[in-house]
Design an enzyme around this catalytic site. Structure first.
Site, mmCIF file in Angstrom:
data_model
loop_
_atom_site.group_PDB
_atom_site.id
_atom_site.type_symbol
_atom_site.label_atom_id
_atom_site.label_comp_id
_atom_site.label_asym_id
_atom_site.label_seq_id
_atom_site.Cartn_x
_atom_site.Cartn_y
_atom_site.Cartn_z
ATOM 1 N N GLU A 168 18.514 -26.501 12.984
ATOM 2 C CA GLU A 168 17.938 -26.600 14.324
ATOM 3 C C GLU A 168 18.895 -27.335 15.272
ATOM 4 O OE1 GLU A 168 14.025 -28.264 13.648
ATOM 5 O OE2 GLU A 168 13.296 -26.401 12.760
ATOM 6 N N LYS A 192 7.240 -30.406 23.506
ATOM 7 C CA LYS A 192 6.943 -29.038 23.908
ATOM 8 C C LYS A 192 6.484 -29.004 25.380
ATOM 9 C CE LYS A 192 5.492 -27.633 19.242
ATOM 10 N NZ LYS A 192 4.421 -26.975 18.451
ATOM 11 N N ASN A 219 0.127 -28.712 20.463
ATOM 12 C CA ASN A 219 0.231 -29.955 19.675
ATOM 13 C C ASN A 219 1.445 -30.825 20.038
ATOM 14 O OD1 ASN A 219 2.180 -28.464 18.445
ATOM 15 N ND2 ASN A 219 1.228 -28.387 16.422
ATOM 16 N N HIS A 254 7.533 -30.972 18.488
ATOM 17 C CA HIS A 254 8.082 -30.343 17.274
ATOM 18 C C HIS A 254 8.986 -31.341 16.559
ATOM 19 C CE1 HIS A 254 10.241 -27.531 14.649
ATOM 20 N NE2 HIS A 254 11.326 -28.207 15.012
ATOM 21 N N ARG A 289 8.232 -36.681 10.925
ATOM 22 C CA ARG A 289 7.053 -35.837 10.692
ATOM 23 C C ARG A 289 5.798 -36.700 10.592
ATOM 24 N NH1 ARG A 289 7.020 -30.219 11.187
ATOM 25 N NH2 ARG A 289 5.391 -30.177 9.629
ATOM 26 N N ARG A 343 0.399 -36.399 17.478
ATOM 27 C CA ARG A 343 -0.601 -35.325 17.586
ATOM 28 C C ARG A 343 -2.017 -35.871 17.445
ATOM 29 N NH1 ARG A 343 2.768 -31.013 13.839
ATOM 30 N NH2 ARG A 343 4.026 -30.074 15.492
ATOM 31 N N THR A 355 0.301 -30.422 11.505
ATOM 32 C CA THR A 355 0.347 -29.276 12.426
ATOM 33 C C THR A 355 -0.989 -29.134 13.152
ATOM 34 O OG1 THR A 355 1.838 -28.178 10.876
ATOM 35 C CG2 THR A 355 0.809 -26.792 12.560
ATOM 36 N N PHE A 358 0.136 -15.833 15.154
ATOM 37 C CA PHE A 358 0.295 -16.661 16.364
ATOM 38 C C PHE A 358 1.738 -16.675 16.887
ATOM 39 C CE2 PHE A 358 0.640 -19.311 12.574
ATOM 40 C CZ PHE A 358 1.866 -19.937 12.770
ATOM 41 N N TYR A 398 12.041 -20.235 15.601
ATOM 42 C CA TYR A 398 10.835 -20.072 14.769
ATOM 43 C C TYR A 398 10.944 -18.858 13.830
ATOM 44 C CZ TYR A 398 8.122 -23.684 17.251
ATOM 45 O OH TYR A 398 7.640 -24.879 17.743
HETATM 46 P P1 ADP Z 1 4.869 -27.595 12.576
HETATM 47 O O1 ADP Z 1 5.138 -27.510 14.065
HETATM 48 O O2 ADP Z 1 3.876 -28.666 12.234
HETATM 49 O O3 ADP Z 1 6.137 -27.670 11.751
HETATM 50 P P2 ADP Z 1 4.667 -24.759 11.889
HETATM 51 O O4 ADP Z 1 6.159 -24.723 11.824
HETATM 52 O O5 ADP Z 1 3.888 -24.199 10.754
HETATM 53 O O6 ADP Z 1 4.129 -26.233 12.150
HETATM 54 O O7 ADP Z 1 4.185 -23.980 13.177
HETATM 55 C C1 ADP Z 1 4.900 -24.072 14.403
HETATM 56 C C2 ADP Z 1 3.910 -24.231 15.519
HETATM 57 O O8 ADP Z 1 3.121 -23.045 15.604
HETATM 58 C C3 ADP Z 1 2.901 -25.360 15.333
HETATM 59 O O9 ADP Z 1 3.395 -26.620 15.734
HETATM 60 C C4 ADP Z 1 1.759 -24.895 16.197
HETATM 61 O O10 ADP Z 1 2.001 -25.193 17.573
HETATM 62 C C5 ADP Z 1 1.824 -23.383 16.052
HETATM 63 N N1 ADP Z 1 0.869 -22.938 15.022
HETATM 64 C C6 ADP Z 1 0.974 -23.071 13.685
HETATM 65 N N2 ADP Z 1 -0.092 -22.551 13.052
HETATM 66 C C7 ADP Z 1 -0.872 -22.046 14.032
HETATM 67 C C8 ADP Z 1 -2.123 -21.363 14.035
HETATM 68 N N3 ADP Z 1 -2.762 -21.087 12.905
HETATM 69 N N4 ADP Z 1 -2.649 -21.020 15.229
HETATM 70 C C9 ADP Z 1 -2.011 -21.299 16.389
HETATM 71 N N5 ADP Z 1 -0.816 -21.930 16.464
HETATM 72 C C10 ADP Z 1 -0.266 -22.310 15.297
#
Ligand code: ADP
Length: 168
Positions: A145, A28, A131, A134, A104, A121, A110, A76, A68
């Site tokens: 994707e 990212k 974080n 992705h 993963r 992470r 996450t 968010f 997304y």
């Molecule tokens: P991941 O990236 O672990 O697959 P998600 O697909 O649920 O997680 O979310 C996408 C991204 O959105 C996360 O990597 C994180 O950067 C952001 N995110 C998820 N949940 C939150 C939250 N509660 N507050 C802020 N950012 C969030």
């Protein structure tokens, strides 16, 4: 026509091979700014995975809304889209045995707080909104994707000389 047939054949052989799974990873904008691209690539290379495609790119908010789409409606969501579009990121496709699940695990959770030291992470982030990386969360979403981020012609089908030392 011949190229299409070869692509279909390559995809078929990959599907038949236990090491043919693919995942989509992105370093990212925070990971790029913090100089972590090399480290993240290195972790996947050292693990034994094969890099199939890679590009440094600043993408549109529209593109990220598609990426997304499952998170639309989350509080968010808009901030996430704007952040991801705020600077260049590195989009990649990696291939190998169980690469979606292992990828993963290598990323961590996450929420960085729940991410074990040793994961990307867990080593480099403290805030959920920054974080670093992705990774696709299932084989099905990896397929979607990869199709969203890359043209089929940009995915390289090749053999790695060290495969015999990585796979039994
Ligand atoms: P991941 O990236 O672990 O697959 P998600 O697909 O649920 O997680 O979310 C996408 C991204 O959105 C996360 O990597 C994180 O950067 C952001 N995110 C998820 N949940 C939150 C939250 N509660 N507050 C802020 N950012 C969030």
């Amino acid at each position: 026509m011949v190229a299409t047939l070869l692509n279909i054949f390559a995809a078929f052989s990959r599907a038949m091979s236990k090491s043919g799974e693919r995942t989509f990873l992105a370093v990212k904008p925070d990971g790029v700014q913090r100089g972590l691209v090399g480290d993240i690539i290195s972790r996947f290379e050292k693990r034994g995975y094969k890099l199939v495609a890679l590009k440094l790119q600043q993408v549109s908010e529209d593109h990220l809304r598609k990426h997304y789409a499952d998170l639309k409606g989350k509080p968010f969501f808009e901030g996430l889209v704007k952040f991801m579009a705020s600077g260049p990121l590195v989009a990649m496709v990696w291939e190998g045995l169980d690469v979606v699940k292992q990828g993963r695990a290598m990323l961590g959770e996450t929420n960085p707080l729940a991410s074990k030291p040793g994961s990307i992470r867990g080593d480099y982030s403290i805030d959920m909104g920054r974080n670093i990386c992705h990774g696709s969360d299932s084989v099905e979403s990896a397929k979607k994707e990869i199709e969203l981020w890359f043209d089929a012609k940009d995915l390289c089908d090749y053999k790695k000389a060290n495969d015999v030392w990585v796979y039994e």
